[in-house]
Design a protein around this motif. Structure first.
Motif, PDB file in Angstrom:
ATOM      1  N   PRO A   1       7.766  -8.164 -20.733  1.00  0.00           N
ATOM      2  CA  PRO A   1       8.959  -8.246 -21.597  1.00  0.00           C
ATOM      3  C   PRO A   1       8.701  -7.714 -23.010  1.00  0.00           C
ATOM      4  CG  PRO A   1       7.934 -10.391 -21.395  1.00  0.00           C
ATOM      5  CD  PRO A   1       7.185  -9.492 -20.458  1.00  0.00           C
ATOM      6  N   ILE A   2       7.440  -7.418 -23.331  1.00  0.00           N
ATOM      7  CA  ILE A   2       7.115  -6.970 -24.691  1.00  0.00           C
ATOM      8  C   ILE A   2       7.201  -5.451 -24.804  1.00  0.00           C
ATOM      9  CG2 ILE A   2       5.337  -6.951 -26.486  1.00  0.00           C
ATOM     10  CD1 ILE A   2       4.307  -9.581 -25.351  1.00  0.00           C
ATOM     11  N   ASP A   3       6.407  -4.733 -24.028  1.00  0.00           N
ATOM     12  CA  ASP A   3       6.399  -3.273 -24.137  1.00  0.00           C
ATOM     13  C   ASP A   3       7.258  -2.592 -23.084  1.00  0.00           C
ATOM     14  OD1 ASP A   3       4.930  -3.866 -21.951  1.00  0.00           O
ATOM     15  OD2 ASP A   3       3.026  -3.109 -22.736  1.00  0.00           O
ATOM     16  N   ALA A   4       7.892  -3.372 -22.190  1.00  0.00           N
ATOM     17  CA  ALA A   4       8.793  -2.834 -21.153  1.00  0.00           C
ATOM     18  C   ALA A   4       8.088  -1.811 -20.269  1.00  0.00           C
ATOM     19  CB  ALA A   4      10.041  -2.227 -21.777  1.00  0.00           C
ATOM     20  N   LYS A   5       6.830  -1.961 -20.105  1.00  0.00           N
ATOM     21  CA  LYS A   5       6.083  -1.070 -19.220  1.00  0.00           C
ATOM     22  C   LYS A   5       5.668  -1.839 -17.970  1.00  0.00           C
ATOM     23  CE  LYS A   5       4.195   1.963 -22.800  1.00  0.00           C
ATOM     24  NZ  LYS A   5       2.946   2.517 -23.420  1.00  0.00           N
ATOM     25  N   ALA A   6       5.595  -1.096 -16.885  1.00  0.00           N
ATOM     26  CA  ALA A   6       5.178  -1.695 -15.622  1.00  0.00           C
ATOM     27  C   ALA A   6       3.671  -1.605 -15.488  1.00  0.00           C
ATOM     28  CB  ALA A   6       5.854  -0.991 -14.453  1.00  0.00           C
ATOM     29  N   HIS A   7       3.058  -2.705 -15.230  1.00  0.00           N
ATOM     30  CA  HIS A   7       1.611  -2.757 -15.057  1.00  0.00           C
ATOM     31  C   HIS A   7       1.322  -2.906 -13.559  1.00  0.00           C
ATOM     32  CE1 HIS A   7       0.926  -3.208 -19.394  1.00  0.00           C
ATOM     33  NE2 HIS A   7       1.994  -4.011 -19.376  1.00  0.00           N
ATOM     34  N   PRO A   8       0.733  -1.877 -12.948  1.00  0.00           N
ATOM     35  CA  PRO A   8       0.481  -1.940 -11.499  1.00  0.00           C
ATOM     36  C   PRO A   8      -0.615  -2.945 -11.149  1.00  0.00           C
ATOM     37  CG  PRO A   8      -0.492   0.037 -12.416  1.00  0.00           C
ATOM     38  CD  PRO A   8       0.272  -0.614 -13.544  1.00  0.00           C
ATOM     39  N   ILE A   9      -0.411  -3.592 -10.034  1.00  0.00           N
ATOM     40  CA  ILE A   9      -1.412  -4.505  -9.489  1.00  0.00           C
ATOM     41  C   ILE A   9      -1.696  -4.035  -8.067  1.00  0.00           C
ATOM     42  CG2 ILE A   9      -1.933  -6.880  -8.850  1.00  0.00           C
ATOM     43  CD1 ILE A   9       0.008  -7.805 -10.966  1.00  0.00           C
ATOM     44  N   ASP A  10      -2.870  -3.550  -7.802  1.00  0.00           N
ATOM     45  CA  ASP A  10      -3.257  -3.027  -6.495  1.00  0.00           C
ATOM     46  C   ASP A  10      -3.997  -4.098  -5.712  1.00  0.00           C
ATOM     47  OD1 ASP A  10      -2.164  -0.533  -6.958  1.00  0.00           O
ATOM     48  OD2 ASP A  10      -3.983   0.197  -7.968  1.00  0.00           O
ATOM     49  N   LEU A  11      -3.504  -4.344  -4.505  1.00  0.00           N
ATOM     50  CA  LEU A  11      -4.151  -5.298  -3.608  1.00  0.00           C
ATOM     51  C   LEU A  11      -4.750  -4.534  -2.441  1.00  0.00           C
ATOM     52  CD1 LEU A  11      -1.390  -8.068  -3.469  1.00  0.00           C
ATOM     53  CD2 LEU A  11      -3.381  -7.957  -4.970  1.00  0.00           C
ATOM     54  N   ARG A  12      -6.022  -4.717  -2.205  1.00  0.00           N
ATOM     55  CA  ARG A  12      -6.701  -4.025  -1.117  1.00  0.00           C
ATOM     56  C   ARG A  12      -6.738  -4.940   0.104  1.00  0.00           C
ATOM     57  NH1 ARG A  12      -9.770   0.292  -0.134  1.00  0.00           N
ATOM     58  NH2 ARG A  12     -11.461   0.136   1.398  1.00  0.00           N
ATOM     59  N   LEU A  13      -6.086  -4.472   1.172  1.00  0.00           N
ATOM     60  CA  LEU A  13      -5.991  -5.275   2.380  1.00  0.00           C
ATOM     61  C   LEU A  13      -6.900  -4.799   3.494  1.00  0.00           C
ATOM     62  CD1 LEU A  13      -2.107  -5.676   2.527  1.00  0.00           C
ATOM     63  CD2 LEU A  13      -3.767  -7.151   1.397  1.00  0.00           C
ATOM     64  N   ALA A  14      -7.554  -3.641   3.293  1.00  0.00           N
ATOM     65  CA  ALA A  14      -8.388  -3.091   4.361  1.00  0.00           C
ATOM     66  C   ALA A  14      -9.590  -3.968   4.658  1.00  0.00           C
ATOM     67  CB  ALA A  14      -8.836  -1.682   3.986  1.00  0.00           C
ATOM     68  N   ASP A  15      -9.979  -4.793   3.702  1.00  0.00           N
ATOM     69  CA  ASP A  15     -11.154  -5.635   3.918  1.00  0.00           C
ATOM     70  C   ASP A  15     -10.850  -6.891   4.727  1.00  0.00           C
ATOM     71  OD1 ASP A  15     -12.571  -3.831   2.413  1.00  0.00           O
ATOM     72  OD2 ASP A  15     -12.270  -4.929   0.520  1.00  0.00           O
ATOM     73  N   LEU A  16      -9.557  -7.170   4.959  1.00  0.00           N
ATOM     74  CA  LEU A  16      -9.207  -8.343   5.765  1.00  0.00           C
ATOM     75  C   LEU A  16      -9.580  -8.125   7.222  1.00  0.00           C
ATOM     76  CD1 LEU A  16      -5.674  -9.179   4.320  1.00  0.00           C
ATOM     77  CD2 LEU A  16      -7.824 -10.350   3.815  1.00  0.00           C
ATOM     78  N   ASP A  17      -9.722  -9.209   7.960  1.00  0.00           N
ATOM     79  CA  ASP A  17      -9.993  -9.060   9.393  1.00  0.00           C
ATOM     80  C   ASP A  17      -8.746  -8.525  10.086  1.00  0.00           C
ATOM     81  OD1 ASP A  17      -8.560 -11.591  10.855  1.00  0.00           O
ATOM     82  OD2 ASP A  17      -9.223 -12.078   8.815  1.00  0.00           O
ATOM     83  N   LEU A  18      -8.950  -7.933  11.262  1.00  0.00           N
ATOM     84  CA  LEU A  18      -7.883  -7.204  11.952  1.00  0.00           C
ATOM     85  C   LEU A  18      -6.685  -8.104  12.262  1.00  0.00           C
ATOM     86  CD1 LEU A  18      -6.832  -4.656  13.349  1.00  0.00           C
ATOM     87  CD2 LEU A  18      -8.060  -5.368  15.414  1.00  0.00           C
ATOM     88  N   ALA A  19      -6.929  -9.302  12.756  1.00  0.00           N
ATOM     89  CA  ALA A  19      -5.817 -10.181  13.137  1.00  0.00           C
ATOM     90  C   ALA A  19      -4.965 -10.549  11.928  1.00  0.00           C
ATOM     91  CB  ALA A  19      -6.358 -11.434  13.813  1.00  0.00           C
ATOM     92  N   ARG A  20      -5.630 -10.867  10.800  1.00  0.00           N
ATOM     93  CA  ARG A  20      -4.874 -11.244   9.604  1.00  0.00           C
ATOM     94  C   ARG A  20      -4.106 -10.060   9.051  1.00  0.00           C
ATOM     95  NH1 ARG A  20      -1.887 -15.005   7.579  1.00  0.00           N
ATOM     96  NH2 ARG A  20      -2.043 -15.276   5.323  1.00  0.00           N
ATOM     97  N   ARG A  21      -4.688  -8.860   9.099  1.00  0.00           N
ATOM     98  CA  ARG A  21      -4.016  -7.676   8.583  1.00  0.00           C
ATOM     99  C   ARG A  21      -2.803  -7.318   9.449  1.00  0.00           C
ATOM    100  NH1 ARG A  21      -8.165  -4.132   8.490  1.00  0.00           N
ATOM    101  NH2 ARG A  21      -7.477  -2.952  10.302  1.00  0.00           N
ATOM    102  N   GLU A  22      -2.930  -7.443  10.761  1.00  0.00           N
ATOM    103  CA  GLU A  22      -1.797  -7.162  11.648  1.00  0.00           C
ATOM    104  C   GLU A  22      -0.669  -8.154  11.406  1.00  0.00           C
ATOM    105  OE1 GLU A  22      -3.198  -7.225  15.624  1.00  0.00           O
ATOM    106  OE2 GLU A  22      -3.876  -5.128  15.601  1.00  0.00           O
TER     107      GLU A  22
END
Length: 354
Positions: A22-43
């Motif tokens: 709300p201060i600078d009106a800029k979007a700050h990206p947040i990257d979440l890496r899901l490739a490290d999750l186990d296959l069942a949880r990722r599916e």
């Protein structure tokens, strides 16, 4: 993508979120890496996101299929037309497949504790309706309406349900058989005619107050299993008289005047188990045997063996029918009685020739 020799499915490797300040009106990206999750949880996460996007209209479900026992869903992105496959997560397999087909083992015959008592009860019903003698004369004293009324009461006692109803699947019903038949239409005439009347399989609804499927039960006794197949989706429309579950079975044979659907109702959801559905079908089959037997013996005693023409008992039955029809339709009835003079000579010639 996974190995080329297997089904090529997509997976969610990363997810980017944008945090608005709300201060600078800029979007700050947040990257979440899901490739490290186990296959069942990722599916699981991938499938849930795709389903939410599909509900929002950003993705379209194209089809669903199984390969090697595992379900997959094909999605399409409307703008580009690109399609991709996702494996259905293990926790969503039941909801995705809606249990369209399921089998229970062992076969309900093996699990039934009431079957012997039911068969004994039906045999006593048969003895009550048919008092056999050497000429089968008592068959003429048994009316089909008596059989239908007895079967209705027997079905309620055997199944311990709250109500039983009988509806005709024929377009025209004789007034003599109308007394035990309920007014109105079956719960669903199309399902009753196509599945119960034509295929002779019991049909049931587990809970009338919840959306689901109308299912049929198919006996696979040679496989020691009972198979349940969903045949039509069901949307709750308000259960009559507080009933929660429903089952149907056929009484009679197609192409005969006796073709009915026997409905059993209960105020308990999921009341009609494999055992109760099987017993309902046994009651319907036994009633069918009684009606067919009555029809066969009725025709034998109503046709003269020498000439092949209808005899006095047939005339009495037809006279009762026509009188009832005249009262029902409010019209006059005429009866013409004639005498055939050459009849004694013809009868004598037929007797001599035989």
């Amino acid at each position: 993508m996974n190995d080329s020799h297997r089904i090529r499915t997509a997976f969610l490797s990363s997810l980017r979120l944008s945090q608005e300040s709300p201060i600078d009106a800029k979007a700050h990206p947040i990257d979440l890496r899901l490739a490290d999750l186990d296959l069942a949880r990722r599916e699981e996460i991938t499938f849930e996101i795709a389903e939410r996007l599909s509900d929002a209209g950003l993705l379209e479900r194209v089809d669903r299929f199984q390969r090697d026992g595992k379900p997959y869903v094909r999605y399409r992105e409307p703008a580009s037309g690109e399609t991709f496959l996702l494996a259905v997560a293990a926790k969503h397999v039941e909801t995705a497949e809606e249990s369209l087909v399921r089998a229970s083992r062992p076969h309900w015959h093996a699990r039934s504790r009431l079957l012997y008592r039911v068969i004994s009860h039906l045999i006593s019903v048969e003895r009550k309706l048919f008092a056999r003698d050497e000429r089968n004369a008592e068959y003429l004293q048994t009316d089909p309406a008596d059989i239908l009324r007895t079967i209705l009461n027997s079905a309620m006692q055997i199944l311990e349900c709250d109500n039983t109803r009988l509806y005709s699947l024929g377009r025209r019903l004789d007034a003599r058989y109308a007394q035990p038949v309920s007014d109105g239409e079956p719960w669903n005439r199309a399902l009753a005619e196509n599945w119960v009347g034509r295929r002779a399989v019991p049909l049931y609804i587990e809970d009338l107050t919840l959306p689901g499927y109308a299912r049929v039960m198919i006996d696979a006794e040679s496989m020691d299993a009972t198979i349940h197949v969903a045949v039509a989706p069901y949307d709750p429309k308000g259960a009559p008289e507080g009933f929660r579950s429903l089952a149907m079975a056929r009484v009679g044979e197609p192409g005969t005047p006796f073709l009915f659907v026997l409905e059993a109702w209960s105020r308990t959801p999921g009341f009609f188990t494999d055992e109760r559905l099987g017993l309902l079908n046994v009651v319907g089959e036994h009633a069918t045997d009684l009606l067919v037997t009555l029809q066969k013996f009725g025709m034998l005693v109503m046709v003269d063996e020498l000439t092949g023409v209808y005899n006095r008992p047939y005339f009495g039955r037809q006279l009762d029918r026509e009188i009832a029809r005249a009262y029902r339709e409010g019209r006059p009835m005429s009866l013409i009685i004639g005498d055939s003079t050459p009849w004694p000579d013809g009868a004598a010639r037929s007797s001599r020739s035989s």
